[in-house]
Write a protein that holds these residues in place. Sequence first.
Motif, mmCIF file in Angstrom:
data_model
loop_
_atom_site.group_PDB
_atom_site.id
_atom_site.type_symbol
_atom_site.label_atom_id
_atom_site.label_comp_id
_atom_site.label_asym_id
_atom_site.label_seq_id
_atom_site.Cartn_x
_atom_site.Cartn_y
_atom_site.Cartn_z
ATOM 1 N N PRO A 158 0.832 -1.206 0.000
ATOM 2 C CA PRO A 158 0.000 0.000 0.000
ATOM 3 C C PRO A 158 0.870 1.262 0.000
ATOM 4 N N PRO A 159 0.318 2.396 -0.423
ATOM 5 C CA PRO A 159 1.103 3.640 -0.457
ATOM 6 C C PRO A 159 1.573 4.066 0.935
ATOM 7 N N GLY A 160 2.847 4.466 1.019
ATOM 8 C CA GLY A 160 3.406 4.962 2.265
ATOM 9 C C GLY A 160 3.613 3.902 3.337
ATOM 10 N N ARG A 161 3.573 2.642 2.975
ATOM 11 C CA ARG A 161 3.698 1.564 3.958
ATOM 12 C C ARG A 161 4.909 0.698 3.673
ATOM 13 N N THR A 162 5.309 -0.088 4.679
ATOM 14 C CA THR A 162 6.398 -1.058 4.542
ATOM 15 C C THR A 162 5.824 -2.446 4.787
ATOM 16 N N VAL A 163 6.182 -3.376 3.903
ATOM 17 C CA VAL A 163 5.726 -4.757 4.008
ATOM 18 C C VAL A 163 6.959 -5.645 4.120
ATOM 19 N N SER A 164 6.882 -6.657 4.980
ATOM 20 C CA SER A 164 7.992 -7.589 5.173
ATOM 21 C C SER A 164 7.569 -8.990 4.760
ATOM 22 N N GLU A 165 8.528 -9.733 4.220
ATOM 23 C CA GLU A 165 8.294 -11.130 3.868
ATOM 24 C C GLU A 165 9.621 -11.866 3.940
ATOM 25 N N HIS A 166 9.558 -13.153 4.233
ATOM 26 C CA HIS A 166 10.772 -13.971 4.304
ATOM 27 C C HIS A 166 11.060 -14.601 2.953
ATOM 28 N N ALA A 167 12.312 -14.552 2.562
ATOM 29 C CA ALA A 167 12.800 -15.294 1.404
ATOM 30 C C ALA A 167 13.500 -16.515 1.967
ATOM 31 N N ASN A 168 13.040 -17.706 1.577
ATOM 32 C CA ASN A 168 13.574 -18.946 2.136
ATOM 33 C C ASN A 168 14.234 -19.783 1.055
ATOM 34 N N SER A 169 15.405 -20.342 1.389
ATOM 35 C CA SER A 169 16.153 -21.175 0.458
ATOM 36 C C SER A 169 16.503 -22.500 1.104
ATOM 37 N N ARG A 170 16.113 -23.597 0.479
ATOM 38 C CA ARG A 170 16.526 -24.925 0.962
ATOM 39 C C ARG A 170 17.939 -25.249 0.479
ATOM 40 N N LYS A 171 18.332 -24.699 -0.664
ATOM 41 C CA LYS A 171 19.658 -24.981 -1.213
ATOM 42 C C LYS A 171 20.771 -24.389 -0.343
ATOM 43 N N ALA A 172 20.485 -23.304 0.341
ATOM 44 C CA ALA A 172 21.492 -22.640 1.173
ATOM 45 C C ALA A 172 21.386 -23.049 2.643
ATOM 46 N N ALA A 173 20.599 -24.068 2.946
ATOM 47 C CA ALA A 173 20.398 -24.501 4.333
ATOM 48 C C ALA A 173 21.709 -24.960 4.960
ATOM 49 N N GLY A 174 21.943 -24.522 6.200
ATOM 50 C CA GLY A 174 23.114 -24.952 6.950
ATOM 51 C C GLY A 174 24.419 -24.308 6.524
ATOM 52 N N VAL A 175 24.384 -23.438 5.530
ATOM 53 C CA VAL A 175 25.595 -22.777 5.036
ATOM 54 C C VAL A 175 25.506 -21.301 5.411
ATOM 55 N N LYS A 176 26.620 -20.738 5.832
ATOM 56 C CA LYS A 176 26.623 -19.309 6.135
ATOM 57 C C LYS A 176 26.597 -18.555 4.812
ATOM 58 N N THR A 177 25.466 -17.916 4.560
ATOM 59 C CA THR A 177 25.291 -17.158 3.324
ATOM 60 C C THR A 177 24.957 -15.719 3.657
ATOM 61 N N PHE A 178 25.068 -14.903 2.649
ATOM 62 C CA PHE A 178 24.762 -13.490 2.769
ATOM 63 C C PHE A 178 23.700 -13.163 1.727
ATOM 64 N N PRO A 179 22.483 -12.822 2.151
ATOM 65 C CA PRO A 179 21.463 -12.486 1.172
ATOM 66 C C PRO A 179 21.716 -11.092 0.603
ATOM 67 N N ARG A 180 21.375 -10.907 -0.664
ATOM 68 C CA ARG A 180 21.483 -9.602 -1.283
ATOM 69 C C ARG A 180 20.353 -9.434 -2.287
ATOM 70 N N ILE A 181 19.991 -8.199 -2.538
ATOM 71 C CA ILE A 181 18.956 -7.894 -3.516
ATOM 72 C C ILE A 181 19.628 -7.841 -4.882
ATOM 73 N N ALA A 182 19.232 -8.730 -5.770
ATOM 74 C CA ALA A 182 19.779 -8.747 -7.127
ATOM 75 C C ALA A 182 18.988 -7.804 -8.029
ATOM 76 N N GLN A 183 17.644 -7.829 -7.885
ATOM 77 C CA GLN A 183 16.781 -6.953 -8.674
ATOM 78 C C GLN A 183 15.547 -6.606 -7.851
ATOM 79 N N ALA A 184 14.996 -5.432 -8.104
ATOM 80 C CA ALA A 184 13.741 -5.028 -7.507
ATOM 81 C C ALA A 184 13.047 -4.085 -8.487
ATOM 82 N N GLU A 185 11.826 -4.429 -8.853
ATOM 83 C CA GLU A 185 11.081 -3.653 -9.852
ATOM 84 C C GLU A 185 9.700 -3.344 -9.297
ATOM 85 N N ARG A 186 9.301 -2.078 -9.403
ATOM 86 C CA ARG A 186 7.976 -1.630 -8.961
ATOM 87 C C ARG A 186 7.091 -1.428 -10.182
ATOM 88 N N SER A 187 5.858 -1.887 -10.093
ATOM 89 C CA SER A 187 4.915 -1.620 -11.202
ATOM 90 C C SER A 187 3.632 -1.023 -10.661
#
Length: 187
Positions: A158-187
Amino acid sequence: MIATRPLRHAPGGRAARSLALAALAAVIISGTTACGGSGTTSPGVARSTRTMSPEPSPTPSASASQRSQQEFAASVSAAAERNRQRAVKQLEGVRGTGNAVQDVSVTGLAVEKSEQFRSALVRVTNRTDKAAFYAVKVEFVDASGKVLDTVVLGLDVPPGRTVSEHANSRKAAGVKTFPRIAQAERS
């Protein structure tokens, strides 16, 4: 040796105690009488505290409750999958990082050896005055910089709001990883 005398009560002390007990009894009796004729179905409830809500519905059976919880979980999963597919399509034509990278942040969550998936918290802030759909691609990268997994999320914000969601990966389970934003597009 000093002789002690028994304590003497002030004159009229016994009469004051008797009067106080009588007053307390009168208050209790008058309070009980006032609540007794309230006309409610539950004893001791004053008229001013009656509720006007409808009678509660009977508790559904456990099997009906389980089925509705499963149906709810399935509908949430289906909606998340529709948003993910929409986001994948939206990101297909995007060159570079997209038009909304500055609106998105990601935080990696603690790693445990027994975890079944790696999780990152993605926050999207819509700084516009209209509701928008955000397509976000999150990469899980190990210490050497190798991308172990990519997760795409679709979020309605919604306008002027912040929404949170979890990105979950089974492939990276148990490994120390660093998440990063590769792309973000607003429509």
